[in-house]
Write a protein that holds these residues in place. Structure first.
Motif, PDB file in Angstrom:
ATOM      1  N   MET A 243       0.853  -1.205   0.000  1.00  0.00           N
ATOM      2  CA  MET A 243       0.000   0.000   0.000  1.00  0.00           C
ATOM      3  C   MET A 243       0.885   1.250   0.000  1.00  0.00           C
ATOM      4  SD  MET A 243      -2.593   1.342   2.977  1.00  0.00           S
ATOM      5  CE  MET A 243      -3.397  -0.172   3.346  1.00  0.00           C
ATOM      6  N   GLU A 244       0.504   2.212  -0.844  1.00  0.00           N
ATOM      7  CA  GLU A 244       1.226   3.493  -0.821  1.00  0.00           C
ATOM      8  C   GLU A 244       0.961   4.180   0.511  1.00  0.00           C
ATOM      9  OE1 GLU A 244       2.395   5.430  -3.721  1.00  0.00           O
ATOM     10  OE2 GLU A 244       1.815   4.084  -5.345  1.00  0.00           O
ATOM     11  N   LYS A 245       1.954   4.839   1.053  1.00  0.00           N
ATOM     12  CA  LYS A 245       1.735   5.509   2.346  1.00  0.00           C
ATOM     13  C   LYS A 245       1.091   6.890   2.167  1.00  0.00           C
ATOM     14  CE  LYS A 245       3.341   6.314   6.849  1.00  0.00           C
ATOM     15  NZ  LYS A 245       3.930   5.660   7.962  1.00  0.00           N
ATOM     16  N   ILE A 246       1.567   7.634   1.171  1.00  0.00           N
ATOM     17  CA  ILE A 246       0.995   8.963   0.940  1.00  0.00           C
ATOM     18  C   ILE A 246      -0.040   8.850  -0.180  1.00  0.00           C
ATOM     19  CG2 ILE A 246       1.474  11.362   0.291  1.00  0.00           C
ATOM     20  CD1 ILE A 246       4.311  10.936   1.411  1.00  0.00           C
ATOM     21  N   LEU A 247      -1.284   9.061   0.184  1.00  0.00           N
ATOM     22  CA  LEU A 247      -2.378   8.891  -0.774  1.00  0.00           C
ATOM     23  C   LEU A 247      -2.594  10.214  -1.514  1.00  0.00           C
ATOM     24  CD1 LEU A 247      -4.845   6.997   1.626  1.00  0.00           C
ATOM     25  CD2 LEU A 247      -3.072   6.021   0.141  1.00  0.00           C
ATOM     26  N   SER A 248      -1.746  10.451  -2.489  1.00  0.00           N
ATOM     27  CA  SER A 248      -1.859  11.697  -3.250  1.00  0.00           C
ATOM     28  C   SER A 248      -3.102  11.662  -4.139  1.00  0.00           C
ATOM     29  CB  SER A 248      -0.609  11.872  -4.114  1.00  0.00           C
ATOM     30  OG  SER A 248      -0.818  12.918  -5.032  1.00  0.00           O
ATOM     31  N   GLY A 249      -3.775  12.781  -4.222  1.00  0.00           N
ATOM     32  CA  GLY A 249      -4.947  12.862  -5.094  1.00  0.00           C
ATOM     33  C   GLY A 249      -4.582  13.225  -6.524  1.00  0.00           C
ATOM     34  N   LYS A 250      -3.332  13.660  -6.715  1.00  0.00           N
ATOM     35  CA  LYS A 250      -2.980  14.217  -8.028  1.00  0.00           C
ATOM     36  C   LYS A 250      -3.055  13.211  -9.183  1.00  0.00           C
ATOM     37  CE  LYS A 250      -0.445  18.076  -6.164  1.00  0.00           C
ATOM     38  NZ  LYS A 250       0.847  18.586  -5.780  1.00  0.00           N
TER      39      LYS A 250
ATOM     40  N   PRO B 265      -2.863   2.693  15.711  1.00  0.00           N
ATOM     41  CA  PRO B 265      -1.681   2.321  14.924  1.00  0.00           C
ATOM     42  C   PRO B 265      -2.101   1.566  13.656  1.00  0.00           C
ATOM     43  CG  PRO B 265      -1.400   1.709  17.235  1.00  0.00           C
ATOM     44  CD  PRO B 265      -2.830   2.152  17.079  1.00  0.00           C
ATOM     45  N   GLU B 266      -1.398   1.825  12.581  1.00  0.00           N
ATOM     46  CA  GLU B 266      -1.604   1.152  11.283  1.00  0.00           C
ATOM     47  C   GLU B 266      -2.985   1.417  10.665  1.00  0.00           C
ATOM     48  OE1 GLU B 266      -0.408  -2.956  11.681  1.00  0.00           O
ATOM     49  OE2 GLU B 266       1.458  -2.328  12.616  1.00  0.00           O
ATOM     50  N   SER B 267      -3.583   2.499  11.063  1.00  0.00           N
ATOM     51  CA  SER B 267      -4.874   2.855  10.453  1.00  0.00           C
ATOM     52  C   SER B 267      -4.628   3.686   9.177  1.00  0.00           C
ATOM     53  CB  SER B 267      -5.728   3.641  11.451  1.00  0.00           C
ATOM     54  OG  SER B 267      -5.031   4.783  11.897  1.00  0.00           O
ATOM     55  N   VAL B 268      -5.734   4.071   8.541  1.00  0.00           N
ATOM     56  CA  VAL B 268      -5.669   4.925   7.337  1.00  0.00           C
ATOM     57  C   VAL B 268      -6.333   6.252   7.680  1.00  0.00           C
ATOM     58  CG1 VAL B 268      -6.517   5.190   4.972  1.00  0.00           C
ATOM     59  CG2 VAL B 268      -5.661   2.965   5.747  1.00  0.00           C
ATOM     60  N   LEU B 269      -5.666   7.346   7.354  1.00  0.00           N
ATOM     61  CA  LEU B 269      -6.207   8.674   7.684  1.00  0.00           C
ATOM     62  C   LEU B 269      -6.563   9.438   6.397  1.00  0.00           C
ATOM     63  CD1 LEU B 269      -3.736   9.936  10.461  1.00  0.00           C
ATOM     64  CD2 LEU B 269      -5.748   8.470  10.711  1.00  0.00           C
TER      65      LEU B 269
ATOM     66  N   ASN C 137      -0.723   3.530   8.390  1.00  0.00           N
ATOM     67  CA  ASN C 137      -0.366   2.830   7.148  1.00  0.00           C
ATOM     68  C   ASN C 137      -0.452   3.757   5.946  1.00  0.00           C
ATOM     69  OD1 ASN C 137       0.240   0.401   8.223  1.00  0.00           O
ATOM     70  ND2 ASN C 137      -1.724  -0.579   7.754  1.00  0.00           N
ATOM     71  N   ALA C 138      -1.389   4.701   6.010  1.00  0.00           N
ATOM     72  CA  ALA C 138      -1.564   5.596   4.861  1.00  0.00           C
ATOM     73  C   ALA C 138      -2.258   6.876   5.312  1.00  0.00           C
ATOM     74  CB  ALA C 138      -2.381   4.910   3.778  1.00  0.00           C
ATOM     75  N   ILE C 139      -1.976   7.952   4.573  1.00  0.00           N
ATOM     76  CA  ILE C 139      -2.533   9.266   4.943  1.00  0.00           C
ATOM     77  C   ILE C 139      -2.622  10.137   3.697  1.00  0.00           C
ATOM     78  CG2 ILE C 139      -0.202  10.067   5.616  1.00  0.00           C
ATOM     79  CD1 ILE C 139      -1.587  11.828   7.778  1.00  0.00           C
ATOM     80  N   THR C 140      -3.690  10.945   3.607  1.00  0.00           N
ATOM     81  CA  THR C 140      -3.788  11.880   2.474  1.00  0.00           C
ATOM     82  C   THR C 140      -3.107  13.201   2.855  1.00  0.00           C
ATOM     83  OG1 THR C 140      -5.932  12.710   3.257  1.00  0.00           O
ATOM     84  CG2 THR C 140      -5.993  10.963   1.611  1.00  0.00           C
ATOM     85  N   PRO C 141      -2.351  13.786   1.937  1.00  0.00           N
ATOM     86  CA  PRO C 141      -1.727  15.072   2.236  1.00  0.00           C
ATOM     87  C   PRO C 141      -2.700  16.233   2.047  1.00  0.00           C
ATOM     88  CG  PRO C 141      -1.126  14.374   0.031  1.00  0.00           C
ATOM     89  CD  PRO C 141      -2.025  13.299   0.583  1.00  0.00           C
ATOM     90  N   VAL C 142      -2.385  17.368   2.624  1.00  0.00           N
ATOM     91  CA  VAL C 142      -3.108  18.628   2.352  1.00  0.00           C
ATOM     92  C   VAL C 142      -2.064  19.722   2.183  1.00  0.00           C
ATOM     93  CG1 VAL C 142      -4.725  20.355   3.232  1.00  0.00           C
ATOM     94  CG2 VAL C 142      -5.094  17.932   3.768  1.00  0.00           C
ATOM     95  N   PRO C 143      -2.027  20.412   1.054  1.00  0.00           N
ATOM     96  CA  PRO C 143      -2.855  20.198  -0.141  1.00  0.00           C
ATOM     97  C   PRO C 143      -2.396  18.964  -0.925  1.00  0.00           C
ATOM     98  CG  PRO C 143      -1.334  22.031  -0.460  1.00  0.00           C
ATOM     99  CD  PRO C 143      -1.105  21.538   0.940  1.00  0.00           C
TER     100      PRO C 143
END
Ligand code: NAD
Length: 302
Positions: A1-8, A222-226, A257-263
């Motif tokens: 799984m990718e860690k940084i969930l980029s929307g781009k 821990p190890e959740s997705v944000l 485990n993963a998180i979306t960045p802002v912006p």
């Protein structure tokens, strides 16, 4: 799984598929974009919508009205747009001046052209799991989880925020009997007691409360997705205006485990999905029936 969930990359993919469908059908979906007043943040979003629309081969008719425009004036504009067959979708940029009754305005938009999903009929369809127009931000959350192949079924999803445009529709969408939903959902809000106990039990935590960096490391499992829906403008320590989410990205990063960045996360997908709704409305007006799932499968898997 990718860690940084980029929307781009997802936004790029959605846009390329929309552009292809528009060219294939030989159509030019038309949006009426209405802004009342000159809120600077709104003007930024408006420009972004116009730019993306032009890029995709859509027509965006932008009507900006002065701050002294009355609710009655706006209802007259909506009356006209509701019945003008050349307009496929109506987008009302928020905020409206405080004197405007937002529910009354929402009820005055033709539900079939309601691409921002404000009308009670469209919001009701979400509860009934009936296909239709859905709000772009909750849809962006569904798309990003699906795009990054994050399993949702059976997971405990906690949403912080119960607005009618994000938290409530999203909670209902996660309850749909669909492969990308079927979750167990808890919605928290400003009166929730023991918030931390609840957020710490979330397999997937969604922050949509509009409070900069509110969610801290001690509030997450821990190890959740944000998933961070928040977009907040703040002044950094050097005096620069910057955007941050509702999650304290740096303190939470190592624990999850993963998180979306802002912006660059949910926000970058949302505007592209506004054009997906416009396309859906345009297709429906032409009696071409494509469901939310048809579009999702086409965009993500074909
Ligand atoms: P809103 O102000 O309408 O709703 C905020 C919700 O958060 C309310 O339900 C409130 O009960 C809850 N809340 C507030 N403080 C809380 C607290 N301390 N604890 C628990 N719950 C609390 O906001 P909205 O329109 O839903 O937007 C939320 C955020 O999402 C904002 O930052 C907004 O800018 C952002 N947003 C982003 C997009 C996007 O495309 N990424 C789209 C819409 C909104």
């Amino acid at each position: 799984m990718e860690k940084i969930l980029s929307g781009k990359p997802l936004a790029k993919l959605i846009q390329s598929k929309i552009k292809f469908l528009i060219a294939q059908e030989g159509i030019q979906p038309k949006m009426l974009l209405i802004q009342v007043g000159e809120d600077p943040a709104s003007s930024y979003y408006v420009q972004n919508i116009i730019n993306i629309g032009n890029k995709l081969g859509c027509e965006v008719l932008y009507n900006q009205y002065p701050a002294n425009f009355t609710p009655e004036d706006l209802l007259t504009v909506l009356d006209y747009a509701n019945t003008d067959p050349s307009i496929n979708g109506i987008m009302l940029q928020k905020p409206l001046p405080p004197s405007f009754d937002e529910l009354k305005i929402a009820e005055s938009i033709n539900p079939q052209k309601d691409i921002d999903c404000l009308h009670p009929i469209n919001l009701g369809h979400i509860i009934l799991e009936k296909d239709g127009l859905v709000p772009c931000t909750p849809l962006a959350v569904i798309y990003i989880l699906r795009y990054y192949k994050i399993e949702v079924e059976g997971k405990h999803i906690v949403i912080i925020g119960r607005s009618s445009i994000v938290g409530k529709p999203l909670a209902n969408m996660f309850l749909w009997k669909k492969p990308y939903a079927n979750a167990t959902v808890t919605v928290c809000h400003s009166r929730t007691k023991n918030l931390k106990d609840i957020t710490c039990s979330a397999d997937i935590l969604i922050a949509a409360l509009g409070k900069p960096s509110f969610v801290k490391e001690e509030m997450i499992k821990p190890e959740s997705v944000l998933i961070d829906v928040g977009i907040n403008q703040i002044t950094d320590k050097d005096g620069n205006q910057i955007y941050v989410g509702d999650i304290d990205y740096n303190s939470c990063f190592d624990k999850v485990n993963a998180i979306t960045p802002v912006p660059g996360g949910i926000g970058s997908v949302t505007t592209s999905l506004l054009f997906l709704n416009l396309l859906k409305a345009c297709f429906t007006a032409r009696h071409i029936n494509k469901s939310i799932d048809d579009f999702l499968n086409y965009i993500l898997f074909e």
